[in-house]
Design a protein around this motif. Structure first.
Motif, mmCIF file in Angstrom:
data_model
loop_
_atom_site.group_PDB
_atom_site.id
_atom_site.type_symbol
_atom_site.label_atom_id
_atom_site.label_comp_id
_atom_site.label_asym_id
_atom_site.label_seq_id
_atom_site.Cartn_x
_atom_site.Cartn_y
_atom_site.Cartn_z
ATOM 1 N N ALA A 1 0.855 -1.214 -0.010
ATOM 2 C CA ALA A 1 0.040 -0.164 0.028
ATOM 3 C C ALA A 1 0.765 1.290 -0.039
ATOM 4 C CB ALA A 1 -0.834 0.018 1.122
ATOM 5 N N LEU A 2 1.991 1.483 0.968
ATOM 6 C CA LEU A 2 2.766 2.301 0.910
ATOM 7 C C LEU A 2 3.429 2.609 -0.433
ATOM 8 C CD1 LEU A 2 4.351 2.122 4.256
ATOM 9 C CD2 LEU A 2 2.894 3.736 3.445
ATOM 10 N N LYS A 3 3.977 1.366 -0.975
ATOM 11 C CA LYS A 3 4.655 1.465 -2.398
ATOM 12 C C LYS A 3 3.651 2.062 -3.384
ATOM 13 C CE LYS A 3 7.995 -1.516 -4.101
ATOM 14 N NZ LYS A 3 8.574 -2.536 -4.277
ATOM 15 N N ARG A 4 2.304 1.779 -3.555
ATOM 16 C CA ARG A 4 1.585 2.254 -4.394
ATOM 17 C C ARG A 4 1.219 3.903 -4.036
ATOM 18 N NH1 ARG A 4 -2.945 0.343 -7.098
ATOM 19 N NH2 ARG A 4 -1.529 -1.284 -7.814
ATOM 20 N N GLU A 5 1.106 4.115 -2.826
ATOM 21 C CA GLU A 5 1.055 5.491 -2.289
ATOM 22 C C GLU A 5 2.057 6.406 -2.888
ATOM 23 O OE1 GLU A 5 -0.360 8.066 1.466
ATOM 24 O OE2 GLU A 5 -0.192 6.069 1.416
ATOM 25 N N VAL A 6 3.380 5.794 -3.058
ATOM 26 C CA VAL A 6 4.382 6.520 -3.426
ATOM 27 C C VAL A 6 4.259 6.789 -4.861
ATOM 28 C CG1 VAL A 6 6.835 6.716 -3.753
ATOM 29 C CG2 VAL A 6 5.876 6.223 -1.644
ATOM 30 N N GLN A 7 3.819 5.918 -5.569
ATOM 31 C CA GLN A 7 3.543 5.860 -7.136
ATOM 32 C C GLN A 7 2.508 6.757 -7.454
ATOM 33 O OE1 GLN A 7 2.580 1.770 -8.023
ATOM 34 N NE2 GLN A 7 4.536 0.955 -8.335
ATOM 35 N N ASP A 8 1.534 6.718 -6.759
ATOM 36 C CA ASP A 8 0.380 7.651 -6.931
ATOM 37 C C ASP A 8 0.608 9.139 -6.484
ATOM 38 O OD1 ASP A 8 -0.686 5.670 -8.114
ATOM 39 O OD2 ASP A 8 -2.240 5.066 -6.355
ATOM 40 N N LEU A 9 1.522 9.443 -5.844
ATOM 41 C CA LEU A 9 1.934 10.659 -5.259
ATOM 42 C C LEU A 9 1.939 12.039 -6.184
ATOM 43 C CD1 LEU A 9 2.074 12.151 -2.438
ATOM 44 C CD2 LEU A 9 4.804 11.795 -2.719
ATOM 45 N N PRO A 10 2.619 11.721 -7.195
ATOM 46 C CA PRO A 10 2.597 12.961 -8.119
ATOM 47 C C PRO A 10 0.915 13.233 -8.455
ATOM 48 C CG PRO A 10 4.354 11.407 -8.858
ATOM 49 C CD PRO A 10 3.427 11.075 -7.456
ATOM 50 N N GLU A 11 0.368 12.268 -9.034
ATOM 51 C CA GLU A 11 -1.032 12.829 -9.304
ATOM 52 C C GLU A 11 -2.041 13.285 -8.186
ATOM 53 O OE1 GLU A 11 -5.036 10.146 -10.659
ATOM 54 O OE2 GLU A 11 -2.839 9.283 -11.243
ATOM 55 N N LYS A 12 -1.614 12.882 -7.050
ATOM 56 C CA LYS A 12 -2.269 13.358 -5.853
ATOM 57 C C LYS A 12 -2.032 14.767 -5.658
ATOM 58 C CE LYS A 12 -3.214 12.300 -0.881
ATOM 59 N NZ LYS A 12 -2.818 11.623 0.150
ATOM 60 N N LEU A 13 -0.472 14.852 -5.481
ATOM 61 C CA LEU A 13 0.045 16.274 -5.296
ATOM 62 C C LEU A 13 -0.502 17.230 -6.403
ATOM 63 C CD1 LEU A 13 3.510 15.574 -4.187
ATOM 64 C CD2 LEU A 13 1.646 15.923 -2.861
ATOM 65 N N ALA A 14 -0.680 16.950 -7.645
ATOM 66 C CA ALA A 14 -1.098 17.690 -8.680
ATOM 67 C C ALA A 14 -2.531 18.449 -8.615
ATOM 68 C CB ALA A 14 -1.347 16.994 -10.013
ATOM 69 N N ALA A 15 -3.078 17.828 -7.669
ATOM 70 C CA ALA A 15 -4.550 18.705 -7.194
ATOM 71 C C ALA A 15 -4.538 19.252 -6.160
ATOM 72 C CB ALA A 15 -5.429 17.160 -7.046
ATOM 73 N N GLU A 16 -3.375 19.559 -5.709
ATOM 74 C CA GLU A 16 -3.269 20.576 -4.296
ATOM 75 C C GLU A 16 -3.003 21.899 -5.022
ATOM 76 O OE1 GLU A 16 -3.816 20.076 -1.356
ATOM 77 O OE2 GLU A 16 -4.436 17.772 -2.040
ATOM 78 N N ARG A 17 -3.162 22.890 -4.169
ATOM 79 C CA ARG A 17 -3.408 24.403 -4.456
ATOM 80 C C ARG A 17 -2.079 24.988 -4.084
ATOM 81 N NH1 ARG A 17 -8.311 25.993 -7.083
ATOM 82 N NH2 ARG A 17 -7.306 27.886 -6.784
ATOM 83 N N THR A 18 -1.548 24.641 -2.866
ATOM 84 C CA THR A 18 -0.557 25.589 -2.078
ATOM 85 C C THR A 18 0.523 24.338 -1.920
ATOM 86 O OG1 THR A 18 -1.103 24.888 0.344
ATOM 87 C CG2 THR A 18 -2.199 26.842 -0.878
ATOM 88 N N GLU A 19 1.905 25.060 -1.826
ATOM 89 C CA GLU A 19 3.242 24.387 -1.661
ATOM 90 C C GLU A 19 2.962 23.971 -0.245
ATOM 91 O OE1 GLU A 19 7.791 25.303 -1.243
ATOM 92 O OE2 GLU A 19 6.717 26.273 -2.978
ATOM 93 N N GLN A 20 2.603 24.500 0.598
ATOM 94 C CA GLN A 20 2.587 24.496 2.066
ATOM 95 C C GLN A 20 1.753 22.875 2.265
ATOM 96 O OE1 GLN A 20 0.826 27.043 4.863
ATOM 97 N NE2 GLN A 20 0.778 25.465 6.759
ATOM 98 N N ARG A 21 0.685 22.702 1.329
ATOM 99 C CA ARG A 21 -0.016 21.470 1.470
ATOM 100 C C ARG A 21 0.738 20.279 1.053
ATOM 101 N NH1 ARG A 21 -2.856 18.245 4.641
ATOM 102 N NH2 ARG A 21 -4.296 16.963 3.247
ATOM 103 N N VAL A 22 1.290 20.633 -0.004
ATOM 104 C CA VAL A 22 2.066 19.599 -0.776
ATOM 105 C C VAL A 22 3.142 19.066 0.124
ATOM 106 C CG1 VAL A 22 3.844 18.989 -2.544
ATOM 107 C CG2 VAL A 22 1.643 20.492 -3.081
ATOM 108 N N ARG A 23 3.862 19.929 1.012
ATOM 109 C CA ARG A 23 4.871 19.646 1.813
ATOM 110 C C ARG A 23 4.263 18.616 3.068
ATOM 111 N NH1 ARG A 23 9.844 21.833 0.976
ATOM 112 N NH2 ARG A 23 9.999 23.561 -0.262
#
Length: 137
Positions: free
Chosen positions: A71-93
């Motif tokens: 599950a963690l490995k999958r979460e790391v793989q999906d991270l760029p797509e998840k982060l792309a939906a975020e609006r602020t750098e603080q939230r990404v961090r």
């Protein structure tokens, strides 16, 4: 509620009897899917296929069924797509920090299942990828 299994009676006989009595009472009539063929198996065992179908039908994420290491490995793989939906750098961090904390915790608590081989995510690299994805859109 059914009575307890009588002593000196096989479990299989007792269960079969309970099913026969329920069928005679009509408790299996008009169930969803009655009279329809069973879906074709996908090569996995039937129980796994059934669970996956039911989880998807309920609108749930099948990732919840993965062992923590996968599950963690999958979460790391999906991270760029998840982060792309975020609006602020603080939230990404924050999201990357939370994921890294779960990865650290998994290494501390790993006791079985598939080997845990996922690496921590570089926060600065993830932020840079997020910035590029925002600039491209």
């Amino acid at each position: 509620m059914t009575a307890r299994k009588p002593p000196k009676v096989s479990f299989r006989w007792w269960v079969d009897r309970q099913i026969d009595e329920a069928r005679a009472r009509g408790e299996f009539d008009d169930l969803p899917g009655t009279g329809q063929p069973l879906p074709k198996p996908t090569g996995n065992d039937a129980a796994t296929d059934w669970v996956l179908r039911e989880v998807r039908r309920g609108g749930h994420d099948t990732k919840a069924l993965l062992p923590p290491a996968l599950a963690l490995k999958r979460e790391v793989q999906d991270l760029p797509e998840k982060l792309a939906a975020e609006r602020t750098e603080q939230r990404v961090r924050e999201l990357v920090d939370e994921l890294n904390q779960r990865i650290r915790q998994a290494y501390l608590n790993h006791s079985g299942g598939p080997a845990l081989t996922v690496a921590l995510v570089d926060v600065e690299e993830a932020v840079e990828v997020w910035r590029r994805s925002r600039a491209a859109s």
